[in-house]
Design a protein around this motif. Structure first.
Motif, mmCIF file in Angstrom:
data_model
loop_
_atom_site.group_PDB
_atom_site.id
_atom_site.type_symbol
_atom_site.label_atom_id
_atom_site.label_comp_id
_atom_site.label_asym_id
_atom_site.label_seq_id
_atom_site.Cartn_x
_atom_site.Cartn_y
_atom_site.Cartn_z
ATOM 1 N N HIS A 1 -7.202 3.855 -5.694
ATOM 2 C CA HIS A 1 -8.389 4.391 -5.062
ATOM 3 C C HIS A 1 -8.264 5.910 -5.002
ATOM 4 O O HIS A 1 -7.218 6.436 -4.558
ATOM 5 C CB HIS A 1 -8.559 3.837 -3.639
ATOM 6 N N LYS B 1 0.846 -1.192 0.000
ATOM 7 C CA LYS B 1 0.000 0.000 0.000
ATOM 8 C C LYS B 1 0.879 1.239 0.000
ATOM 9 O O LYS B 1 1.919 1.284 0.666
ATOM 10 C CB LYS B 1 -0.885 -0.009 1.252
ATOM 11 N N ASN B 2 0.434 2.237 -0.767
ATOM 12 C CA ASN B 2 1.083 3.535 -0.726
ATOM 13 C C ASN B 2 0.018 4.606 -0.872
ATOM 14 O O ASN B 2 -0.867 4.498 -1.721
ATOM 15 C CB ASN B 2 2.129 3.663 -1.841
ATOM 16 N N GLU B 3 0.105 5.617 -0.033
ATOM 17 C CA GLU B 3 -0.947 6.634 0.028
ATOM 18 C C GLU B 3 -0.343 8.011 -0.201
ATOM 19 O O GLU B 3 0.730 8.323 0.336
ATOM 20 C CB GLU B 3 -1.603 6.556 1.403
ATOM 21 N N ASP B 4 -1.046 8.830 -0.957
ATOM 22 C CA ASP B 4 -0.623 10.214 -1.175
ATOM 23 C C ASP B 4 -1.866 11.056 -1.327
ATOM 24 O O ASP B 4 -2.475 11.119 -2.403
ATOM 25 C CB ASP B 4 0.256 10.302 -2.423
ATOM 26 N N THR C 1 -4.591 6.364 -3.229
ATOM 27 C CA THR C 1 -3.977 5.216 -2.579
ATOM 28 C C THR C 1 -3.833 4.109 -3.604
ATOM 29 O O THR C 1 -4.792 3.818 -4.345
ATOM 30 C CB THR C 1 -4.823 4.708 -1.398
#
Lengths: 115, 113
Positions: free
Chosen positions: A76, A56-59, A63
């Motif tokens: 997403h 997972k990587n979120e910014d 995501t």
């Protein structure tokens, strides 16, 4: 060459809701994955990426999730905004130190965010 | 914010003519690429370039194509004798030392008549 596939050519989502864009790949050697956003007659704009060592990587509103066993990743966007309307490309690469590593692109998903 | 630039934005040429597409990658980047997108199709890799030589080329990149980095800032794609099927958007991209993320230019729309 169908190593990266985006099976949904289009997606329509209401403003404020979640957009989920999917991507499948066949080459288990890929170790880096990226999402690009593209408007007509413009170049792809980098959005977010993920290494194969993560799931997972979120910014911000974006995501990316990676499921290596299923060879599947998803983007997403929440909440979706009208300005997010564009074509989204998934891309994958195998990073080789000391040589330039190409990107293999999917066919793209056109996202339309409606009011 | 640094960006990749490309010239010209549009080029119309006659079949059999030579064209040169120009790119200025982000200044401290080390890896350079050309891709193309035929209308309605996906973005396809053409060639990658590092340390003043081609790293990899696709089947599309035949003897009619060549790349050059003539002066340390420009990166060019030459098509020696254009064909109708070369009509496409051509994108230049570059990446930095870690080469994980490629940044794309705005593209050159090439139309071969």
């Amino acid at each position: 060459d169908q190593q990266v596939k985006q099976n949904s050519p289009s997606l329509s989502v209401q403003e404020g809701r979640i957009s989920i864009l999917n991507c499948d790949y066949t080459n288990s050697m890929f170790d880096y994955f990226l999402w690009y956003k593209k408007y007509p007659a413009e170049g792809p704009t980098f959005l977010i990426s993920i290494s194969s060592i993560k799931d997972k990587n979120e910014d911000g509103r974006f995501t990316v999730f990676l499921n290596k066993s299923a060879k599947h990743l998803s983007l997403h966007i929440v909440p979706s905004q009208p300005g997010d309307s564009a074509v989204y490309f998934c891309a994958a690469s195998l990073i080789n130190t000391g040589t330039a590593s190409k990107l293999t692109f999917g066919t793209g998903t056109r996202l339309q965010v409606t009011l | 914010e640094p960006e990749v630039t490309q010239t010209p934005s549009h080029q119309v040429t006659q079949m059999g003519q030579e064209v040169i597409l120009r790119c200025v990658p982000i200044s401290n980047h080390l890896y350079f690429y050309w891709y193309r997108q035929i209308l309605g199709q996906k973005v396809e890799f053409l060639v990658s370039f590092y340390n003043n030589e081609i790293s990899e080329k696709s089947e599309i990149f035949d003897d009619q194509f060549s790349v050059e980095r003539p002066d340390g800032s420009n990166f060019t794609l030459k098509i020696r004798s254009t064909k109708l099927e070369d009509s496409a958007m051509y994108f230049c991209a570059s990446s930095g030392r870690m080469q994980e993320t490629q940044y794309f230019g705005p593209g050159t729309r090439l139309l071969v008549l």
